[in-house]
Design a protein around this motif. Structure first.
Motif, PDB file in Angstrom:
ATOM      1  N   GLN A  92      38.531  54.470  27.475  1.00  0.00           N
ATOM      2  CA  GLN A  92      38.910  54.633  28.875  1.00  0.00           C
ATOM      3  C   GLN A  92      40.401  54.857  29.011  1.00  0.00           C
ATOM      4  O   GLN A  92      41.159  54.712  28.064  1.00  0.00           O
TER       5      GLN A  92
ATOM      6  N   TRP B  19      29.197  52.059  32.892  1.00  0.00           N
ATOM      7  CA  TRP B  19      30.475  51.347  32.967  1.00  0.00           C
ATOM      8  C   TRP B  19      31.090  51.403  34.352  1.00  0.00           C
ATOM      9  O   TRP B  19      32.104  50.772  34.621  1.00  0.00           O
TER      10      TRP B  19
ATOM     11  N   ILE C 297      29.501  53.226  25.383  1.00  0.00           N
ATOM     12  CA  ILE C 297      30.657  52.914  26.226  1.00  0.00           C
ATOM     13  C   ILE C 297      31.871  53.594  25.602  1.00  0.00           C
ATOM     14  O   ILE C 297      32.386  53.137  24.575  1.00  0.00           O
TER      15      ILE C 297
ATOM     16  N   CYS D  58      31.395  45.889  39.628  1.00  0.00           N
ATOM     17  CA  CYS D  58      30.954  45.792  38.243  1.00  0.00           C
ATOM     18  C   CYS D  58      30.606  44.367  37.815  1.00  0.00           C
ATOM     19  O   CYS D  58      29.651  44.173  37.067  1.00  0.00           O
TER      20      CYS D  58
ATOM     21  N   CYS E 284      36.844  45.233  31.776  1.00  0.00           N
ATOM     22  CA  CYS E 284      35.776  44.241  31.645  1.00  0.00           C
ATOM     23  C   CYS E 284      35.936  43.237  32.778  1.00  0.00           C
ATOM     24  O   CYS E 284      37.039  42.759  32.988  1.00  0.00           O
TER      25      CYS E 284
ATOM     26  N   HIS F  42      26.499  55.226  29.936  1.00  0.00           N
ATOM     27  CA  HIS F  42      27.562  54.258  29.694  1.00  0.00           C
ATOM     28  C   HIS F  42      27.413  53.053  30.617  1.00  0.00           C
ATOM     29  O   HIS F  42      27.739  51.932  30.253  1.00  0.00           O
TER      30      HIS F  42
END
Length: 426
Positions: free
Chosen positions: A283, A160, A280, A70, A193, A158
Motif C-alpha cells: 500500500q 482491504w 493483500i 474497516c 491495520c 484483497h
C-alpha cells in the motif's frame, strides 16, 4: 509499569473525550482550514478543530454519503456480522453540536496547489485554505505484485477496503466446498491495520472450523514476525490446531507473482494453488497525497511529529494511515488520536501560538474468535523527529490468561468501536 486494567481504563477515557462538531452544509466564506477525507482521521480532526476554536472556518471535503469502517470488517467476512453494521452516514455528522458548524463539500478533491494554497475539486472548482489537513487513507499498489491488478482483485479479493471486496471474500468462502484450501497473502510492513491479516486469518479459521472443518488456511507472509504474534500463535494452537499454517518470509512465504486464472500464488520456494485466495498487496498514501507533493519515494508522507505538518510542503498536515508515524501503527485508534493532536497544533498555528508537544495513545484489538480478544497498547511522543514509543507505558494482553480475560478484551473491542464511531460520525 501500570496494570493492564489501568492502562485500558486510561485508553478508554481518552477515546471517550468526544470531539463533536457541527451540522450545516454551507460554502466556505473565507480561507480557513480544509480537511480532506472523512474517515476516522479526517472527520475526527474537523470536529476537534471546531471544539478547540469555534470561530475557525472549517471545511470537510468527502465525496461519499457514508463511511464503511474497516475495524470489525473481518467479522463480516467470517459471517459473524452484517456489512450494514460497518456503514456510518454523514447525515448525522455534527448534528445538534454546540461548537458551531462545519462546511461539508460532497465532492472529490483531485489536486492541491501547495504554492497558491488551493484545493481543486472534481468539478474543476477550487477553494483556498490557510492550513490544509490531508487524511486520504491508503491506496493499494496494483503495480507492486506481478499478475495482481484491479481485474485480478475480482477473482482474488484483497478485501482491504470495506465494502464490495469484503462481501466478495465472504461469498467465496461460503461457496467453497468443505476440504478446500484458503490462502491469505500478507504484505510486508508498513500496511494499514485494521482489518488486520492475522485477525482475519483467525476469524476465517473460526468459520472453517464451524462450517467446513476439513478445510485448511495457509498464510503466506512477506515478514518473519508480526504484531501480537505469540498471542495469536498460542490462540491458534488452542482453538484451531492443524487448521492454520503460517509460512514466514524465511521459509518462502513472500508471494512474488499470482495467476488469477488458476488462483495460483507463486513464491521463491514453489507454487500454491488456492480454492479461495485473499491477496493483500503493498500500500501507499492515498492518491491526493501524491498530487499534493507530500508523499516521498516510499509512497508515504513524512511529517513533523509535533504538528503533523508535512516535511515536504508547508501548511499541509497529514494524519492517519497516510502519514509516516514512526513507531505508531496505522490503525483507526491512531488516526483518531493523531487527528486530535493535529487539530490542537493547527488551531495554535492559525492563531500564531506555539503548538504543544503531544502524547498519543493507541490500542489495537483483535478478535481471534467470537468472545476471544487480544490487544496491544502503546503511548507515543515526539523524539528525534519521529513518533517514538514511551518505554514501559504500553503492553499486550497476558500470554497466559483465562477465558474470562479474553472475553473481557472482546467486550472492550466492541465498546471501543461503538464509542469511536459515535464520537466521529454522530
Amino acid at each position: 509499569m501500570p496494570s493492564r486494567r489501568a492502562l485500558i481504563g486510561g485508553v478508554a477515557a481518552s477515546v471517550a473525550a468526544a470531539v463533536l462538531a457541527a451540522p450545516q452544509v454551507r460554502a466556505q466564506a473565507q480561507p480557513g482550514v480544509i480537511v480532506v477525507g472523512g474517515g476516522f482521521a479526517g472527520a475526527s480532526c474537523a470536529r476537534a478543530l471546531k471544539r478547540l476554536d469555534r470561530d475557525l472556518a472549517v471545511t470537510l471535503i468527502e465525496p461519499e454519503a457514508a463511511y464503511l469502517a474497516c475495524p470489525f470488517s473481518n467479522a463480516v467476512i467470517a459471517g459473524l456480522r452484517g456489512i450494514e453494521a460497518q456503514a456510518f452516514r454523514y447525515d448525522k455528522f455534527g448534528r445538534y453540536d454546540q461548537f458551531g458548524d462545519i462546511a461539508m463539500i460532497r465532492k472529490r478533491a483531485v489536486a492541491v496547489d501547495a504554492e497558491r494554497r488551493r484545493v481543486r475539486l472534481e468539478d474543476g472548482t477550487d477553494i483556498g485554505y490557510t492550513r490544509l489537513v490531508l487524511a486520504p487513507g491508503v491506496d493499494l499498489r496494483f503495480d507492486a505484485l506481478p499478475g495482481y491488478d484491479e481485474a485480478a482483485a475480482a477473482i482474488m479479493p484483497h478485501a482491504w477496503k470495506a465494502g464490495a471486496q469484503t462481501l466478495l471474500l465472504r461469498d467465496q468462502l461460503a461457496a467453497m466446498p468443505d476440504g478446500g484450501v484458503v490462502i491469505l497473502a500478507a504484505p510486508a510492513n508498513p500496511f494499514r491495520c485494521p482489518p488486520g491479516p492475522y485477525e482475519r486469518a483467525s476469524l476465517i479459521a473460526h468459520y472453517l472450523k464451524t462450517s467446513k472443518p476439513r478445510s485448511k488456511l495457509i498464510i503466506l507472509d512477506a515478514k518473519d514476525a508480526f504484531s501480537k504474534q505469540r498471542l495469536f500463535e498460542a490462540a491458534w494452537q488452542e482453538l484451531y490446531p492443524g487448521l492454520i499454517e503460517w509460512v514466514p518470509l524465511s521459509s518462502g512465504g513472500r508471494v512474488t507473482e499470482v495467476d488469477p486464472a488458476t488462483r495460483t500464488l507463486v513464491t521463491e520456494f514453489g507454487n500454491h494453488k488456492a480454492d479461495v485466495a485473499n491477496v493483500i498487496p503493498p500500500q501507499r498514501a492515498g492518491v491526493i497525497a501524491q498530487s499534493a507533493g507530500v508523499a516521498d519515494q516510499t509512497g508515504w508522507c513524512p511529517i513533523d511529529p509535533v504538528t503533523f505538518e508535512s516535511r515536504l510542503q508547508p501548511a499541509i498536515h497529514v494524519i492517519g494511515d497516510a502519514a509516516i508515524g514512526g513507531a505508531m501503527p496505522k490503525s483507526a485508534f491512531s488516526a483518531n488520536a493523531q487527528a486530535k493532536a493535529c487539530a490542537a497544533a493547527v488551531a495554535a498555528l492559525v492563531r500564531e501560538r506555539p503548538p504543544a508537544q503531544p502524547k498519543l495513545i493507541n490500542t489495537c484489538y483483535s478478535l481471534v474468535a467470537p468472545g476471544y480478544g487480544i490487544s496491544i497498547a502503546g503511548v507515543y511522543q515526539p523524539r528525534d523527529g519521529l513518533l517514538a514509543e514511551v518505554e514501559g507505558a504500553g503492553g499486550t494482553s497476558p500470554l497466559e490468561a483465562p477465558l474470562s480475560v479474553r472475553e473481557l478484551e472482546a467486550a472492550y473491542a466492541q465498546d471501543w468501536f461503538r464509542t469511536i464511531t459515535s464520537e466521529v460520525f454522530g
